[in-house]
Design an enzyme around this catalytic site. Structure first.
Site, PDB file in Angstrom:
ATOM      1  N   GLU A   1      -4.512   2.613  -4.544  1.00  0.00           N
ATOM      2  CA  GLU A   1      -3.042   2.583  -4.202  1.00  0.00           C
ATOM      3  C   GLU A   1      -2.578   1.236  -3.766  1.00  0.00           C
ATOM      4  O   GLU A   1      -1.301   1.237  -3.215  1.00  0.00           O
ATOM      5  CB  GLU A   1      -2.753   3.881  -3.499  1.00  0.00           C
ATOM      6  CG  GLU A   1      -3.218   3.481  -2.171  1.00  0.00           C
ATOM      7  CD  GLU A   1      -4.621   4.098  -1.668  1.00  0.00           C
ATOM      8  OE1 GLU A   1      -4.846   4.491  -0.494  1.00  0.00           O
ATOM      9  OE2 GLU A   1      -5.329   4.208  -2.526  1.00  0.00           O
TER      10      GLU A   1
ATOM     11  N   ASN B   1      -2.399  12.777  -3.606  1.00  0.00           N
ATOM     12  CA  ASN B   1      -3.196  13.230  -4.649  1.00  0.00           C
ATOM     13  C   ASN B   1      -3.581  14.632  -4.329  1.00  0.00           C
ATOM     14  O   ASN B   1      -3.800  15.336  -4.978  1.00  0.00           O
ATOM     15  CB  ASN B   1      -4.420  12.381  -4.803  1.00  0.00           C
ATOM     16  CG  ASN B   1      -4.186  11.155  -5.648  1.00  0.00           C
ATOM     17  OD1 ASN B   1      -3.334  11.373  -6.696  1.00  0.00           O
ATOM     18  ND2 ASN B   1      -4.939  10.103  -5.693  1.00  0.00           N
TER      19      ASN B   1
ATOM     20  N   ASP C   1       0.784  -1.101  -0.096  1.00  0.00           N
ATOM     21  CA  ASP C   1       0.022   0.012  -0.025  1.00  0.00           C
ATOM     22  C   ASP C   1       0.759   1.263  -0.120  1.00  0.00           C
ATOM     23  O   ASP C   1       1.809   1.316   0.852  1.00  0.00           O
ATOM     24  CB  ASP C   1      -0.782   0.037   1.332  1.00  0.00           C
ATOM     25  CG  ASP C   1      -1.982   1.253   1.123  1.00  0.00           C
ATOM     26  OD1 ASP C   1      -2.983   0.890   0.415  1.00  0.00           O
ATOM     27  OD2 ASP C   1      -1.691   2.147   1.839  1.00  0.00           O
TER      28      ASP C   1
END
Length: 563
Positions: free
Chosen positions: A467, A431, A423
């Site tokens: 992700e 983002n 992860d």
């Protein structure tokens, strides 16, 4: 004028009753009675088959019921022995030691033994996870205390594992009136289903064991989907639910029409010592399918014989029409079965069929080309459906297919299988800080990195979602998987992608590692769950780290995960 009319009618009748028609009629008169007699004989055979099948399955049902009773008797014997031990020993500790020693290995249908005190709480158990559990509100516990007799419960589902089971109970007060304890045993219904194996795999036969409420407790392997369902919800048995449950007879039979319109014969037998019943339902149409088919064939043969005899006078039409049609039908059938080279040969057909043959050949060529294009398109779509276009790795669907394959392969050869769950740390903040285009570029870079690691490690990388990534490592133990996990973590950090909101100032990844040697008691989902738990632990250890998670065995024979 009347004379002319009479002559015309006479001429028509004479033409109708020509030599060919007379021979055809004679053949029909000779053949039809024979065919009808054969059909009647087959009808008698069908009736006998139904009676024989009903008798056979009734005996099988009684045999299975007797076998089920033997299982119940063994459970009752174990419970009475445990109750005697509890009544003859003073302390709970001593009783528990004897209880654990009294569970025999040769009775695998007994999953767990428990001693429950007067307050309804489990005092001791062959599986320690049940100690302290409050069972005071359970119907079987209450009934055993009130009756002082052996009690067998209705269908239940275990809370932790959601597996079907029933509970057997016996009050210690039946031996020692001063004791308020109750001895319980959980019974694995899988063994009851295995006993019914001789009733499975038979076309048109449905066999189930139901409890007093009409819930299916056990069924043969090919009918296991009915376990846990009520008779009212089963189309093939709902019509007899009330009659089967309401009958006090130890065994019996009846006929009924199922919801699908099929006529069925049913035999039932009560399992002595319980409120359970074994029910066997027979679809008469499927049991006698072969005879029914012969009857239909006999009638069809009668019709065909008559038709072909009558068509004997039309030999020319047979040659000029029927044979060409058969040739064209054969070509169409070959083409329909995938033979794209099938073409109608003009030389074998009359001139009148040549235009039809040319049209068929043109259509076959066109459809063959369309089929090849469709196959190519489907192949491309299959690849696209299994690949994540952003990272270039397999998507979750592709990963699941590969995991199932590698799991079965490892199970077959006894190899180890490891999984990394990866992860990207604080990716939402990434983002929010740099924008989604940069986030996509970040995921693409990480996908390239994982692809390289997977190639070196002979593994399979995928984007699991968002992700989160996975790296499946066949034939790899957890120690080696930890090394590869560290390579992944270092490789992601080594990309040097700036991440201002991260404490490391660059993009980092947390890695959860899990490995196992697959067995029949595990599922592929257990490996994913273990790796996910390890990933969660890595997150809680400050991120940018690698954490291992494995499997351990617990006392009741199942398998669980632990860090």
């Amino acid at each position: 004028m009347p004379r002319v009319t009479f002559d015309r009618k006479r001429a028509k009748l004479k033409k109708l009753l020509g030599i060919r028609a007379r021979l055809a009629l004679l053949a029909v008169i000779l053949v039809a009675p024979l065919m009808l007699e054969r059909a009647r004989s087959l009808e008698d055979t069908r009736a006998k088959q139904i009676a024989q099948a009903s008798e056979e399955f009734s005996k099988l049902a009684q045999h299975s019921a007797d076998a089920q009773r033997e299982v119940i008797s063994s459970v009752e014997t174990i419970l009475k022995s445990a109750a005697y031990l509890r009544a003859s020993t003073g302390g709970v500790g001593r009783s528990c030691d004897l209880l654990r020693a009294s569970l025999p290995d040769h009775l695998p249908w007994i999953r767990t033994l428990l001693i429950v005190g007067g307050d309804g709480r489990v005092q001791c158990s062959t599986n320690n996870i049940y100690v302290g559990l409050d069972l005071s509100d359970r119907a079987y516990f209450i009934q055993a205390r009130e009756s002082g007799e052996f009690v067998f419960s209705d269908f239940l589902l275990t809370r932790p594992a959601n597996k079907p089971m029933v509970m057997a109970a016996y009050a210690v007060s039946a031996i020692n009136p001063d004791s308020d304890s109750v001895v319980l045993a959980s019974v694995n219904l899988d063994w009851m289903s295995q006993i019914m194996g001789n009733l499975g795999g038979r076309p048109g036969v449905v066999a189930v064991v139901i409890d007093s409420r009409g819930t299916v407790m056990a069924a043969p392997a090919d009918q296991a989907s009915m376990i846990g369902q009520s008779l009212d919800s089963l189309p093939l048995l709902s019509a007899i639910a009330e009659r089967a449950l309401g009958s006090d007879a130890p065994q019996g039979s009846l006929s009924f029409v199922a919801a699908d319109g099929s006529k069925r014969a049913l035999s039932f037998a009560r399992i002595a010592g319980t409120q359970s019943r074994l029910i066997v339902s027979i679809d008469e149409a499927r049991v006698t399918a072969a005879t029914n088919r012969d009857i239909r064939i006999a009638y069809l043969q009668l019709g065909f014989v008559c038709v072909f005899v009558l068509l004997g006078a039309l030999i020319a039409a047979e040659t000029l029409i029927i044979q060409p049609i058969d040739i064209m039908t054969g070509m169409a059938k070959r083409f329909g079965e995938g033979d794209w080279s099938a073409r109608a040969a003009h030389s074998r057909l009359p001139a009148e069929f040549a235009p039809l043959a040319r049209a068929f050949n043109a259509m076959a060529a066109h459809l063959g080309q369309r089929e090849r294009e469709l196959i190519a398109t489907n192949d491309r779509l299959t690849v696209m459906a299994s690949v994540d276009m952003l990272s270039g790795l397999a998507n979750r669907r592709g990963f699941q297919s590969r995991l199932d394959f590698e799991w079965l392969k490892a199970l077959q050869y006894g190899n180890e299988l490891s999984l990394l769950m990866i992860d990207i740390d604080h990716f939402k903040l990434y983002n929010d800080t740099y924008g989604h285009p940069e986030g996509d570029a970040c995921l693409a870079r990480i996908g390239e990195t994982l692809s390289g690691v997977a190639a070196d490690a002979k593994g399979f990388a995928c984007r699991y979602g968002g992700e989160e990534f996975c790296l499946l490592l066949p034939n790899t133990n957890t120690a080696r998987a930890m090394e590869i996990g560290e390579r992944v973590r270092a490789a992601v950090q080594g990309l040097g992608l700036p991440h201002a909101t991260s404490s490391y100032q660059t993009v980092t990844a947390s890695v959860g590692v899990a490995g196992t040697r697959p067995s029949d008691t595990q599922r592929p989902g257990d490996l994913i769950e273990a790796a996910d738990i390890a990933l969660y632990a890595a997150k809680h250890r400050g991120r940018n780290t690698v954490v291992e998670h494995g499997f351990v065995r617990i006392t009741d024979g199942g398998e669980a995960m632990a860090s």
